[in-house]
Design an enzyme around this catalytic site. Structure first.
Site, mmCIF file in Angstrom:
data_model
loop_
_atom_site.group_PDB
_atom_site.id
_atom_site.type_symbol
_atom_site.label_atom_id
_atom_site.label_comp_id
_atom_site.label_asym_id
_atom_site.label_seq_id
_atom_site.Cartn_x
_atom_site.Cartn_y
_atom_site.Cartn_z
ATOM 1 N N LYS A 220 0.838 -1.198 0.000
ATOM 2 C CA LYS A 220 0.000 0.000 0.000
ATOM 3 C C LYS A 220 0.879 1.257 0.000
ATOM 4 C CE LYS A 220 -3.330 2.178 3.080
ATOM 5 N NZ LYS A 220 -4.191 1.960 4.243
ATOM 6 N N GLU A 226 10.960 -4.343 4.177
ATOM 7 C CA GLU A 226 11.091 -5.762 3.814
ATOM 8 C C GLU A 226 10.660 -5.989 2.369
ATOM 9 O OE1 GLU A 226 9.532 -4.490 6.377
ATOM 10 O OE2 GLU A 226 9.940 -5.584 8.236
ATOM 11 N N GLY A 281 -4.480 -2.314 5.855
ATOM 12 C CA GLY A 281 -3.679 -3.439 5.349
ATOM 13 C C GLY A 281 -4.284 -4.795 5.673
ATOM 14 N N ARG A 282 -4.668 -4.990 6.936
ATOM 15 C CA ARG A 282 -5.153 -6.319 7.331
ATOM 16 C C ARG A 282 -6.592 -6.567 6.883
ATOM 17 N NH1 ARG A 282 -4.019 -2.928 11.223
ATOM 18 N NH2 ARG A 282 -5.582 -2.195 12.687
ATOM 19 N N GLU A 367 -3.808 -7.027 15.831
ATOM 20 C CA GLU A 367 -3.359 -5.709 15.388
ATOM 21 C C GLU A 367 -4.506 -4.699 15.493
ATOM 22 O OE1 GLU A 367 -0.009 -4.300 12.202
ATOM 23 O OE2 GLU A 367 -1.667 -5.440 11.385
ATOM 24 N N HIS A 398 -3.152 -33.860 18.994
ATOM 25 C CA HIS A 398 -1.994 -34.682 19.347
ATOM 26 C C HIS A 398 -0.864 -33.830 19.892
ATOM 27 C CE1 HIS A 398 -3.660 -38.341 17.479
ATOM 28 N NE2 HIS A 398 -4.339 -37.431 16.788
ATOM 29 N N LYS A 516 10.075 -0.229 14.111
ATOM 30 C CA LYS A 516 10.553 0.131 12.762
ATOM 31 C C LYS A 516 11.567 1.267 12.850
ATOM 32 C CE LYS A 516 6.316 -0.596 10.079
ATOM 33 N NZ LYS A 516 5.321 0.087 9.266
HETATM 34 C C1 G6Q Z 1 -1.978 -4.026 8.492
HETATM 35 C C2 G6Q Z 1 -0.722 -3.345 8.702
HETATM 36 C C3 G6Q Z 1 0.476 -4.037 8.105
HETATM 37 C C4 G6Q Z 1 0.720 -3.715 6.634
HETATM 38 C C5 G6Q Z 1 2.159 -4.107 6.297
HETATM 39 C C6 G6Q Z 1 2.489 -3.897 4.850
HETATM 40 O O1 G6Q Z 1 -3.048 -3.593 8.786
HETATM 41 O O2 G6Q Z 1 -0.854 -2.030 8.316
HETATM 42 O O3 G6Q Z 1 0.470 -5.419 8.280
HETATM 43 O O4 G6Q Z 1 -0.196 -4.381 5.826
HETATM 44 O O5 G6Q Z 1 3.029 -3.384 7.110
HETATM 45 O O6 G6Q Z 1 2.327 -2.562 4.495
HETATM 46 P P1 G6Q Z 1 2.407 -2.112 3.008
HETATM 47 O O7 G6Q Z 1 1.291 -2.736 2.262
HETATM 48 O O8 G6Q Z 1 2.333 -0.622 3.026
HETATM 49 O O9 G6Q Z 1 3.741 -2.609 2.478
#
Ligand code: G6Q
Length: 556
Positions: A220, A226, A281-282, A367, A398, A516
């Site tokens: 996003k 990463e 994001g989530r 989160e 198990h 971060k």
């Molecule tokens: C979710 C968070 C987080 C996000 C990642 C990736 O709600 O905001 O998990 O999705 O940090 O972010 P980008 O899509 O910006 O790379």
């Protein structure tokens, strides 16, 4: 002192929170009255308990009768939801209001699957035309790749898609890709790279041919360290063979809200699929972040997934709170969290294809509601988000189920099951189902000392099960895109309702920021010429140990 007592003790400077409502005092008194009641007694007293405490929405059945509840419990919990204005907050969310107040954003993953196309206004603009345009573009692009019309730079057909993303840009698409395996294109594999550990990208690329691989860089922000590190590596890996930057456009597409950064990376804006700041994001698998899903299962199936979620959205919007599946799940969670002091909640899918669901829900829930400051900026004095954990149930039996049955903690659990399997191995499926049923029955009933003596011939305390462990059973007719969409939306709204009751902003995630920031400060220090001394003694020593030892043992 129990943790439910804790919520009654006001901390200095802490505003009285929602758990101080008068209905909560009634719930606490009620909890004290029912805490000693065994669910065996409740079942024995009411042959209609299943009918009373179960609910069907489309192809989803929720049996919540194996909970430590009575009609009075549910009535009080529903009152709590009413007093917390769950319905009002729900309507504000669906109406495009900026309910994510700390980020000043609307929260509209529901618009992404709004199959009714009723207008959804954000800042005076109906977002539906843009939402639908992106879904259409994803479908057209995916069809080209799936049909073989879209070719790699050397004229070969695309055989592998690599989604590079992390967190919300990884867990959702990955889980859905796994869950919908029976619907996938037979000759197009999707791989997911998230970890910045070089082993992840290296291993994934080792097996691939740059000429037949399509990368979907899903971010996003398009600034996530990463993801950008892995994307840059993938680009270099691709260019090492293709030798020409003009080929990048055929092998790299992006999903993002950051057009400039996508262009700066070298991805043609024509190859960018847009998302918006009102998609968290989530909560983003329904957006263009779902591109890898569309590539795998096709646009039609993706739309069925959206339609399933929309069906649950409609139920959530319209059903009375007392017969509202996400509301019921949320209230049961609040009951155990805030009135029984339960600290965790287990997600136990009895389905191989749902094996990544626990990891997905860990993020979605923790989160969203893992917060100790409420919406108004006050520290809370009550428990909020539970620890969500789990694994496929049959394997768990198990392994960790010992603690569920005979441990000292109360751990409510969701058992998720599909009635119709995707394989023809019916005998396997019957064993799976028999085990799910046996586990929920055992957790509820337990086994008394008398029963132990009768069944085993020994009155051994080690073989006694207290029972009275609550569980929900969620039965899907079969895992299809539609039922999966319903299931995921069910959990999203459960999380939302709990956030409302706890007065949280469930849609920000400031708690991920500090680490971060510190990592970007530490990164250059790892190879600093002189020993580092600007941190605490532990962090300094570890950095300096790493500096020395990584030089002494250079990589192989
Ligand atoms: C979710 C968070 C987080 C996000 C990642 C990736 O709600 O905001 O998990 O999705 O940090 O972010 P980008 O899509 O910006 O790379």
């Amino acid at each position: 002192m129990t943790s439910s007592d804790l919520s009654t003790i006001p901390r200095p400077g802490v505003a009285p929170g929602p758990l101080h409502r008068s209905v909560c005092a009634q719930l606490r008194a009620h909890q004290a009255a029912v805490a000693g009641v065994h669910m065996r007694e409740l079942f024995a007293a009411d042959p209609r308990r299943f009918e009373r405490f179960s609910l069907q929405v489309g192809d989803l059945l929720l049996d919540y009768s194996k909970n430590r509840i009575t009609e009075e419990t549910m009535a009080l919990l529903v009152r709590l939801a009413e007093e917390a204005d769950v319905a009002g907050w729900r309507d504000r969310m669906f109406g495009g209001e900026k309910i994510n107040t700390t980020e000043n954003r609307a929260v509209l993953h529901v618009a992404l699957r709004n199959r009714s196309n009723a207008p959804v206004m954000v800042d005076g603009e109906d977002v539906m035309p843009r939402v639908n345009a992106v879904i259409d573009r994803m479908g057209v692009f995916a069809e080209k790749v799936r049909s073989g019309e879209w070719r790699g730079y050397s004229g070969k057909r695309i055989t592998d898609v690599v989604n590079i993303g992390i967190g919300g840009s990884d867990l959702g698409p990955q889980m859905v890709y796994q869950a919908l395996k029976p619907y996938r294109h037979p000759h197009l594999k999707v791989h997911f790279i998230s970890n910045v550990d070089g082993a992840h990208v290296k291993e994934a690329l080792e097996a691939l041919d740059p000429g037949t691989t399509l990368f979907v860089v899903s971010s996003k922000t398009f600034t996530t360290q990463e993801t950008m590190t892995n994307a840059n590596h993938a680009r270099a890996w691709f260019l090492a063979q293709s030798q020409a930057v003009e080929h990048v456009a055929r092998h790299f597409v992006a999903v993002s809200a950051n057009r400039e950064a996508v262009a700066a990376f070298g991805i043609d804006p024509a190859g960018m699929f847009e998302m918006w700041d009102w998609v968290g994001g989530r909560y983003s698998l329904w957006s263009a972040i779902g591109l890898s899903i569309v590539l795998a299962v096709g646009a039609e199936r993706f739309v069925e997934l959206l339609a399933g979620a929309h069906a649950m959205d409609t139920h959530f919007r319209t059903a009375p709170l007392a017969q509202n599946m996400p509301v019921i799940l949320a209230l049961l969670g609040v009951w155990y969290n805030n009135f029984f002091g339960a600290e965790s909640h287990a997600i136990l899918p009895y389905d191989h294809y749902l094996r990544s669901l626990p990891a997905y829900l860990e993020q979605a829930d923790m989160e969203s509601n893992g917060k100790s400051v409420d919406r108004d900026g006050h520290a809370v004095d009550y428990a909020t988000g539970q620890i969500i954990w789990g694994a496929t149930g049959i394997n768990g039996q198990h392994a960790f189920y010992q603690l569920l049955h005979q441990g000292t903690r109360l751990i409510p659990a969701d058992f998720i099951v599909s009635v119709t399997p995707h394989t023809e191995l019916q005998a396997h499926h019957d064993i799976l189902i028999a085990n799910f049923l046996a586990q929920t029955e055992a957790l509820m009933r337990g086994r008394t000392l008398e029963e132990t003596r009768a069944q085993t011939g020994q009155a051994s305390p080690f073989k006694v099960f207290d029972g009275n462990h609550p569980s929900n059973a969620i039965l899907l007719q079969q895992i299809t895109p539609h039922t999966l969409g319903m299931l995921l939306a069910l959990y999203e709204h459960k999380i939302f309702v709990q956030g409302v009751i706890w007065n949280l902003d469930s849609y920000d995630q400031w708690g991920v920021e500090l680490g971060k920031q510190l990592a970007s400060r530490i990164l250059p220090e790892l190879h600093a010429p002189a020993p580092v001394g600007g941190h605490d003694a532990s962090t300094n020593a570890l950095i300096n140990y790493y500096r020395r030892m990584s030089q002494r043992h250079p990589k192989m």
